[in-house]
Design a protein around this motif. Structure first.
Motif, PDB file in Angstrom:
ATOM      1  N   GLU A  79      11.170  -1.105  63.704  1.00 19.63           N
ATOM      2  CA  GLU A  79      11.316   0.294  63.237  1.00 19.63           C
ATOM      3  C   GLU A  79      10.923   0.122  61.657  1.00 19.63           C
ATOM      4  O   GLU A  79      10.077   1.014  61.148  1.00 19.63           O
ATOM      5  CB  GLU A  79      12.428   0.976  63.346  1.00 19.63           C
ATOM      6  N   SER A  80      11.543  -0.888  61.041  1.00 26.12           N
ATOM      7  CA  SER A  80      11.288  -0.791  59.377  1.00 26.12           C
ATOM      8  C   SER A  80      10.037  -1.308  59.154  1.00 26.12           C
ATOM      9  O   SER A  80       9.344  -0.768  58.053  1.00 26.12           O
ATOM     10  CB  SER A  80      12.300  -1.985  58.917  1.00 26.12           C
ATOM     11  N   ALA A  83       7.485   1.504  59.795  1.00 25.29           N
ATOM     12  CA  ALA A  83       7.652   2.724  59.093  1.00 25.29           C
ATOM     13  C   ALA A  83       6.809   2.608  57.782  1.00 25.29           C
ATOM     14  O   ALA A  83       6.379   3.310  57.143  1.00 25.29           O
ATOM     15  CB  ALA A  83       9.070   2.743  58.576  1.00 25.29           C
ATOM     16  N   GLU A  88       6.287   5.796  63.725  1.00 24.37           N
ATOM     17  CA  GLU A  88       7.516   5.900  64.111  1.00 24.37           C
ATOM     18  C   GLU A  88       7.668   5.673  65.559  1.00 24.37           C
ATOM     19  O   GLU A  88       6.615   5.743  66.281  1.00 24.37           O
ATOM     20  CB  GLU A  88       8.230   7.060  63.458  1.00 24.37           C
ATOM     21  N   LEU A  95       8.124   3.040  71.879  1.00 18.65           N
ATOM     22  CA  LEU A  95       6.821   2.839  70.983  1.00 18.65           C
ATOM     23  C   LEU A  95       5.566   2.921  71.901  1.00 18.65           C
ATOM     24  O   LEU A  95       5.508   1.777  72.677  1.00 18.65           O
ATOM     25  CB  LEU A  95       7.183   1.783  70.165  1.00 18.65           C
ATOM     26  N   GLY A 112       2.374   4.040  67.192  1.00 16.41           N
ATOM     27  CA  GLY A 112       3.302   5.115  67.208  1.00 16.41           C
ATOM     28  C   GLY A 112       2.175   6.315  66.527  1.00 16.41           C
ATOM     29  O   GLY A 112       2.797   7.297  65.528  1.00 16.41           O
TER      30      GLY A 112
END
Length: 586
Positions: A79-80, A83, A88, A95, A112
Motif C-alpha cells: 500500500e505504501s 500510494a 490505492e 487490489l 488501483g
C-alpha cells in the motif's frame, strides 16, 4: 492471494477468466491448448517482459487483469509503494492490477485504477508472487543462483550482514580506484588543476556576486536617463504635493482630495452614503501621501555623477570578460567557480593526500577481510542446515537415498581484488563476499557427490528445485507460488510424492501448478482445464473449472488419452480417492 485472472487477446486465448482461490490449483489441458499462455499472462501481470508476438491479430491488443487480496504481512509495504504512484487498495481490501500490450509492442500498466510504470507491477510482484518453471531449474545450476539460495535461506539477519558487506566493499573499491587513478594520472590531473587555478584566480580578482550583472544593467540604465527620470518624477511630485521649484502653490492631488472629503462629510448627516464615500477618500489620501513621500525619496536618490556611470561601465566590462570565458551569466560564473574548487580537491595528487588515501585503503581492506570471514562463517553454518532440510524433503519425493551437500569454499584469487584467508592464502572477493557456493547431489550411498549440473537428471532437478522451494516456504517468501511443469521428467511414485508436497505447500500458500501429470492434478483443491476450440476458422482456447465426473474424465484423459473410457474413469476416481486420503492424513 490472486482471486481472479482474466486474459483477453493473448495467444490462443480470446477471452478467459480463471477463478482462483486458496490452496492448490492445477491447470491442465492438451498440448497446444494454451496452458503456457496462462503462465505468460501471470508473468505479464507482475511486470514481466512483454512479447508483442503473443498478441492476437484481432483485436490487436492483449489485456491481463488480476484481482488480489493482500495478506497482512505484505499489505502495508504494498500500500505504501502504490500510494506513491497515486493508486490505492479498494475498500474491501482487494487490489486491481492490469497490463495491456498492443501488437505494435506498446505496453501500459494500471494499479488501483491509476496508470503506473510497468516497473511498479514488478515491485508488487516481488512481494506477492514467485514463478518457477523449467528455466528456473537451469538457473539453479548457476553458482550465483546457488549462492543466492543459501543466502535467502540464512534469513533476514544474514541478508542485513550481506548489505553491510556490500556497502563496505564498495567504499573500499572506491578508495582503491581513486588512489590508483591519482597515481596513474598525476600529470594529467596536474595540468587540469593548473587550468582550474588560473580560472579561479581570474574570477577571484573580479569577485562577481550573484545577480550583479542584472543590478548593474538597471543602474546603468538609470544613470544614462537620469535627466528624463528626474523630470518625470518632479512633475509627478508637484502634481501630488503642489509645491513647485519656484515655491508657487498649484492645485495638487492631496488638496483636491481633502476638499472633496470635507464637502462629502458636510452632507453625511443627510445621507450616510456620502459619509461612507468620505471615509474611502481618507484611504485614497493616505495612499496618495505615501506615493508623494516615495517620489521625494526617489528624487533625492537620483545621482547624475558621471564618475559613477564610468565605474558601472568598467565593472560590467569586467563581468562580460568572465561570462565570455566561463558561463552565460554571472550566476553561471559563480557556479563554475564553486565546481572548480570541488574539482581541485578531487585532482589533488599531493604526497600528503596520497598517504592518507593509502592508509584509508588499508583500513577498509582489513575491515572487508574481517567482515568477509564473518559472512563466510555464517554461510558455513547455514549450509549445514540448508542441506539437511533439502535432503529431508528429497526423501519425501521418492529420493530416499539421495543427499544434498552445500559446499562453501573461497573464491579463487585471480586478477581482481583479493583478501587474505585464515589459512594464509589469498581469496578472491566481490560485493557478495569471498565465497563460492556449490550445490552437490549424492543420488545414492556410495556414489560420489557431483555438482547439480553434472550429477542430476531432469527429473532429479525438478525434485531438488521443489524441495528447495518447500524449504524456502518454511522461512517465509511470497504468498502466491506458481509452478510451470516443474514435474517434467517425473512419473510414477515420484509424481505422487510431488503432488503430496505441493498440497502440503498449499496449506500456507496459494499454489498454482501447470502440470501434465494426473498424479499431481489429483491433489488439487481446484482444477482448471484449458480447452482448445478448432471448430471455426481461428483456433481459440477457454478455461473451465472441472468437478466430480468431469474432473475424473480429465484425469482419465491425462492417464491414457481416453476421457470416455469406463476403465480410465475408474482409475482416475481411484487416484482421486488416494489423493484425498493422503491429504487428510498429512
Amino acid at each position: 492471494m490472486l482471486e481472479e485472472l482474466r486474459i483477453t487477446g493473448l495467444g490462443v486465448i480470446e477471452d478467459a477468466t480463471l477463478p482462483l482461490g486458496p490452496g492448490l490449483t492445477v491447470i491442465t489441458g492438451e498440448t497446444g491448448a494454451g496452458k503456457t499462455m496462462v503462465v505468460t499472462s501471470l508473468n505479464l501481470l507482475f511486470g514481466g517482459r512483454a512479447d508483442a508476438g503473443r498478441v492476437r491479430a484481432d483485436p490487436g491488443r492483449a489485456t491481463v487483469d488480476g484481482r488480489l487480496t493482500l495478506p497482512a504481512h505484505v499489505r502495508a509495504a504494498v500500500e505504501s509503494r502504490i500510494a506513491d504512484a497515486g493508486a490505492e487498495v479498494d475498500d474491501d481490501g482487494t487490489l486491481l492490477m492490469s497490463r495491456t500490450l498492443t501488437a505494435e509492442g506498446r505496453s501500459r500498466a494500471h494499479v488501483g485504477g491509476r496508470t503506473v510504470p510497468v516497473s511498479l507491477l514488478g515491485e508488487v510482484g516481488e512481494r506477492v508472487f514467485a514463478l518457477h518453471g523449467q528455466s528456473d531449474q537451469l538457473r539453479l545450476l548457476r553458482p550465483a543462483e546457488q549462492r543466492g539460495s543459501l543466502d535467502r535461506y540464512a534469513g533476514a539477519e544474514h541478508e542485513k550482514l550481506l548489505g553491510q558487506f556490500a556497502e563496505l566493499y564498495n567504499r573500499w573499491r572506491a578508495v582503491e580506484d581513486d588512489l590508483a587513478d591519482r597515481r596513474a594520472n598525476a600529470r594529467q590531473r596536474s595540468q587540469e588543476a593548473e587550468l582550474l587555478k588560473l580560472g579561479l584566480d581570474e574570477i577571484t580578482r573580479v569577485d562577481p556576486q550573484p545577480g550583479e550583472d542584472e543590478l548593474l544593467r538597471e543602474e546603468a540604465q538609470r544613470l544614462e536617463h537620469v535627466e528624463g527620470l528626474r523630470s518625470a518624477a518632479q512633475l509627478a511630485h508637484v502634481a501630488m504635493s503642489g509645491t513647485g521649484d519656484g515655491g508657487d502653490d498649484v492645485a495638487d492631488v492631496l488638496s483636491l482630495i481633502a476638499t472633496a472629503r470635507r464637502t462629502l462629510e458636510a452632507q453625511s448627516g443627510v445621507d450616510r452614503v456620502l459619509g461612507e464615500l468620505a471615509a474611502r477618500l481618507d484611504e485614497v489620501a493616505t495612499l496618495a501621501g505615501d506615493v508623494s513621500v516615495e517620489l521625494g525619496t526617489y528624487l533625492a536618490s537620483l545621482d547624475a555623477d558621471p564618475g559613477r556611470l564610468e565605474e558601472v561601465y568598467e565593472r560590467r566590462a569586467a563581468l562580460r570578460a568572465l561570462t565570455r570565458k566561463y558561463a552565460e551569466d554571472v550566476d553561471g560564473v559563480v557556479a563554475w567557480a564553486d565546481h572548480a574548487r570541488t574539482r581541485l580537491a578531487e585532482l589533488d595528487t599531493s604526497d600528503e593526500l596520497l598517504e592518507e588515501l593509502d592508509r584509508e585503503r588499508q583500513r577498509l581492506h582489513g575491515e572487508v577481510a574481517e567482515l568477509a570471514a564473518v559472512l563466510s562463517a555464517a554461510r558455513h553454518e547455514a549450509a549445514g542446515r540448508f542441506a539437511a532440510d533439502v535432503t529431508v524433503e528429497l526423501a519425501g519425493l521418492a529420493m530416499p537415498h539421495a543427499r544434498i551437500e552445500v559446499v562453501v569454499q573461497p573464491k579463487p584469487a585471480g586478477n581482481g581484488p583479493s583478501i587474505p584467508t585464515a589459512s594464509g592464502t589469498d581469496s578472491g572477493v566481490g560485493p557478495d563476499g569471498a565465497d563460492d557456493i556449490e550445490l552437490r547431489l549424492l543420488p545414492h550411498p556410495g556414489a560420489p557427490s557431483q555438482p547439480l549440473q553434472k550429477g542430476a537428471s531432469g527429473g532429479e532437478l525438478s525434485r531438488v528445485m521443489l524441495a528447495i522451494e518447500v524449504v524456502f516456504a518454511g522461512v517465509g517468501g511470497p504468498p502466491t507460488l506458481v509452478f510451470d511443469e516443474v514435474d517434467s521428467g517425473v512419473g510414477g511414485t515420484a509424481a505422487v510424492e510431488i503432488g503430496k508436497r505441493l498440497a502440503r505447500l498449499a496449506r500456507d500458500h496459494q499454489v498454482l501448478v501447470v502440470t501434465h501429470l494426473p498424479q499431481v492434478a489429483a491433489f488439487a483443491d481446484r482444477h482448471l482445464v484449458v480447452a482448445k476450440d478448432t471448430g471455426g476458422a481461428v483456433t481459440t482456447s477457454g478455461v473451465t473449472v472441472v468437478e466430480h465426473t468431469d474432473r475424473a474424465r480429465e484425469l482419465a484423459r491425462m492417464l491414457a488419452g481416453l476421457p470416455n473410457s469406463d476403465l480410465g474413469i475408474a482409475h482416475a476416481e481411484e487416484l482421486l480417492s488416494v489423493a484425498d486420503r493422503e491429504k487428510a492424513q498429512a
